[in-house]
Design a protein around this motif. Structure first.
Motif, PDB file in Angstrom:
ATOM      1  N   GLY A 243     -13.032   3.530 -29.485  1.00 51.33           N
ATOM      2  CA  GLY A 243     -12.762   4.769 -30.238  1.00 51.33           C
ATOM      3  C   GLY A 243     -11.337   5.116 -30.377  1.00 51.33           C
ATOM      4  O   GLY A 243     -10.448   4.784 -29.759  1.00 51.33           O
TER       5      GLY A 243
ATOM      6  N   ASP B 296      -4.752  10.237 -33.422  1.00 51.43           N
ATOM      7  CA  ASP B 296      -6.087  10.254 -32.841  1.00 51.43           C
ATOM      8  C   ASP B 296      -5.964  10.642 -31.371  1.00 51.43           C
ATOM      9  O   ASP B 296      -5.600   9.831 -30.541  1.00 51.43           O
ATOM     10  N   GLU B 297      -6.235  11.890 -31.083  1.00 49.98           N
ATOM     11  CA  GLU B 297      -6.143  12.454 -29.734  1.00 49.98           C
ATOM     12  C   GLU B 297      -4.759  12.257 -29.105  1.00 49.98           C
ATOM     13  O   GLU B 297      -4.624  11.611 -28.071  1.00 49.98           O
TER      14      GLU B 297
ATOM     15  N   SER C 218     -12.615   8.705 -35.009  1.00 47.32           N
ATOM     16  CA  SER C 218     -11.776   7.513 -34.922  1.00 47.32           C
ATOM     17  C   SER C 218     -12.128   6.520 -36.027  1.00 47.32           C
ATOM     18  O   SER C 218     -11.257   5.864 -36.593  1.00 47.32           O
TER      19      SER C 218
HETATM   20 MG   LIG Z   1     -12.285   8.715 -31.022  1.00 52.38          MG
END
Ligand SMILES: [Mg+2]
Ligand SMILES: Nc1ncnc2c1ncn2[C@@H]1O[C@H](COP(=O)(O)OP(=O)(O)OP(=O)(O)O)[C@@H](O)[C@H]1O
Lengths: 269, 337
Positions: free
Chosen positions: A269, B191-192, B74
């Motif tokens: 992810g 992303d984060e 994601s």
């Molecule tokens: Mg993710």
């Protein structure tokens, strides 16, 4: 031009990176030297029994041993090259980062592996070779021309080695537990590169096969050049053999790469 | 080759219309997952990670992209960079189809995956930046200027000669953000970017992103599980769940829809019966500690004052609504309406 500078930077970075692994390098040099001693005495016993085996005399055989130990890390037949890292990146999905960059994956890793092998030729190759030269009588050429010819064969051998390992590593896109394939490749490489025994001692069909496979470009070909077994036309034939495998396998690598990055999925992810 | 300029947009394909810098039309991503069910037998299953998503982001916007674990955030970002090909729908970034022209797009986008690093692990930080210089063919003066700015704003000066593996998570993240910006990308996907950071590091990163968006006009698309990131940075937020876009609008609207609540945690001098106070209700009691829920839109100050006036208060803290809760409420809302 700009591309050239990028890949030079990648190679230089890889060189410096391996240079930071001092303990690993020292341990590797020690292992290569011990292994070289064991193999050298084994070969001496063997060549006492069968003088002229494979067309080498005894000092050529011993030279072959130390050459093998000197090149072992650079051609990465026992692993330890870029491929472990690439496989890990594919497995964890870090490959995502390599893929969104404006750089070619194969060229990138080739540059990195060139940097690594350049370091390992110096850091892991020179000392065992010099040690072998002190303890044994080696059949080394006196003229610079042969050394130069040898270096060309080494570079071609490194290219073939890279091309094989790149293909093996890319399989990780399909087989997430690709360790088995990699181990098989190491096994094949150890035997067919001539790292255990020179390929010209094998008689018959097995010998023919072993000498025709790409792995013989890694050690057997450079060794034959250094030992003065390849001159004139034979030298060019050796180069052509190595270059053909390099170009062929790199081309296959490109095809597999484009299939992998188009169809296969980036993990995580 | 020069880096991107705004004029490039004019030469782009005709579909780069209007101000939509990023545009998705019914984009889908389906993963084929194989599950082992026995020796040599496996079952194939399809996972719809992104399910017919459409949205547009204008140049210069800063948008939050949130949703619970496995929502498809994601996956969306990977499609926007071109490393994943959509299974369906149409996707354009700066008029470019990312998966088809990944390399061309690469010069115009910056990407930070919070859980991964683009930096060279064993080498000093500066080596990675020199590599970016070559990789993106950044003109020397531009590179020097951008590096100086990032080093100053992200406080990297002391870290440049430190091998990346010796950096703390927060330092590495700042290093990664700088690496993504040296080539002046028109859009930055994060992303984060605040995952695992402490409060101070988070604040630094946010401050930098705000500055980047305001001063450089860089378009920013940000995923996070920390609603504070969104509150402090994004006027617009998109919520995705199970691959579907559930909400697209201002953050305040999300709170209204989700009827979200904040939590006030109070420590009293001793164990007492549940606090009775206007506009908040006790949801949990544990010894002298009590948890009170109150509407997120309401200020905590008067509530604290009222409690302090009537109870022996020792300590307190306010917890922001977590995104999962907001979204689960959104769901409940959808089901009943
Ligand atoms: Mg993710
Ligand atoms: N390579 C893959 N193969 C199969 N399924 C995948 C793959 N990558 C993601 N998925 C699935 O797609 C869905 C969305 O995943 P994604 O990583 O986009 O979620 P996310 O919103 O980023 O979640 P998180 O907040 O946990 O990071 C999940 O159900 C996940 O299991």
């Amino acid at each position: 031009m700009g591309t050239w500078r990028l890949y030079t930077a990648v190679a230089a970075g890889a060189f410096r990176r391996y240079a930071t692994y001092r303990v690993a390098t020292a341990a590797g040099v020690f292992t290569n030297t011990v292994f070289g001693l064991i193999l050298a005495y084994t070969y001496i016993a063997l060549w006492d029994e069968r003088p002229g085996l494979g067309g080498y005399d005894q000092s050529q055989a011993v030279t072959y041993v130390w050459l093998g130990q000197g090149l072992l890390a650079a051609v990465a037949v026992m692993g330890g090259g870029f491929e472990d890292e690439l496989i890990e990146r594919i497995r964890t999905g870090d490959i995502a980062i390599d893929l969104y960059r404006p750089a070619d994956l194969q060229m990138w890793w080739l540059a990195a592996d060139v940097g690594r092998s350049a370091f390992q030729l110096l850091g892991r190759g020179v000392v065992p070779m010099a040690f072998g030269g002190l303890v044994f009588h080696l059949a080394l050429p006196a003229d610079a021309g042969t050394w130069l010819a040898f270096l060309v064969a080494v570079v071609l051998g490194l290219l073939v080695s890279f091309a094989i390992r790149y293909l093996v590593a890319l399989l990780a896109f399909w087989f997430m537990d690709g360790a088995g394939v990699q181990q098989l490749a190491v096994l094949a490489g150890l035997f067919f590169s001539g790292m255990t025994l020179p390929l010209n001692v094998f008689p018959g069909a097995l010998g023919e096969l072993a000498r025709a496979l790409p792995w013989s470009a890694l050690l057997q070909a450079p060794a034959d050049v250094l030992l003065g077994e390849r001159t004139g036309f034979a030298l060019w034939r050796t180069y052509a053999f190595q270059a053909a495998w390099a170009v062929g396998l790199l081309a296959v690598g490109r095809m597999v790469q484009s299939a992998a990055t188009r169809r296969v999925v980036v993990q995580g992810g | 080759m020069d880096t991107q300029t705004d004029t490039q947009k004019d030469f782009g394909p005709a579909d780069d219309h209007g101000d939509d810098f990023i545009r998705l039309d019914g984009v889908e991503k389906v993963f084929d997952v194989r599950k082992k069910t026995g020796f040599m037998r496996s079952e194939r299953r399809q996972v719809r990670a992104v399910d017919s998503i459409s949205f547009a982001v204008a140049r210069g916007e800063m948008v939050g992209y949130i949703g619970p674990n496995g929502a498809g955030k994601s996956t969306t970002i990977k499609m926007l960079t071109g490393i994943l090909t959509p299974s369906g729908g149409r996707l354009r970034v700066a008029g470019i189809d990312p998966s088809r022209e990944r390399t061309r797009l690469a010069h115009r986008i910056g990407v930070v995956f919070g859980q991964r690093t683009t930096l060279w692990w064993d080498l000093p930080l500066i080596d990675s930046y020199r590599l970016m210089h070559r990789m993106y063919r950044i003109p020397d003066a531009r590179y020097a200027e951008n590096l100086d700015r990032c080093v100053e704003l992200l406080e990297l000066a002391e870290l440049l000669d430190v091998p990346v593996r010796q950096l703390s998570l927060g330092q590495r993240m700042r290093g990664d953000i700088a690496a993504a910006l040296l080539h002046d990308p028109e859009v930055l996907y994060l992303d984060e970017p605040t995952i695992g950071l402490d409060v101070i590091s988070k604040a630094k990163v946010r401050e930098f992103l705000r500055h980047l968006n305001a001063e450089q006009g860089t378009t920013v698309l940000l995923t996070t599980h920390d609603l504070t990131d969104i509150e402090q940075l994004c006027r617009r937020v998109m919520v995705i769940d199970h691959g579907r876009l559930m909400y697209d609008g201002p953050l305040t609207g999300l709170h209204e829809i989700g009827e979200s609540e904040r939590t006030l945690v109070v420590d009293l001098e001793r164990e007492l019966p549940p606090i009775e106070v206007e506009s908040a209700r006790v949801v949990k009691v544990e010894g002298p500690r009590q948890w009170l829920a109150f509407p997120a839109a309401q200020s905590a100050a008067p509530l604290v004052a009222r409690i302090a006036a009537a109870y022996p208060l020792v300590d307190l803290s306010v917890r922001e609504p977590d995104i999962e809760a907001v979204i689960s409420r959104m769901y409940a809302e959808k089901a009943t309406s």
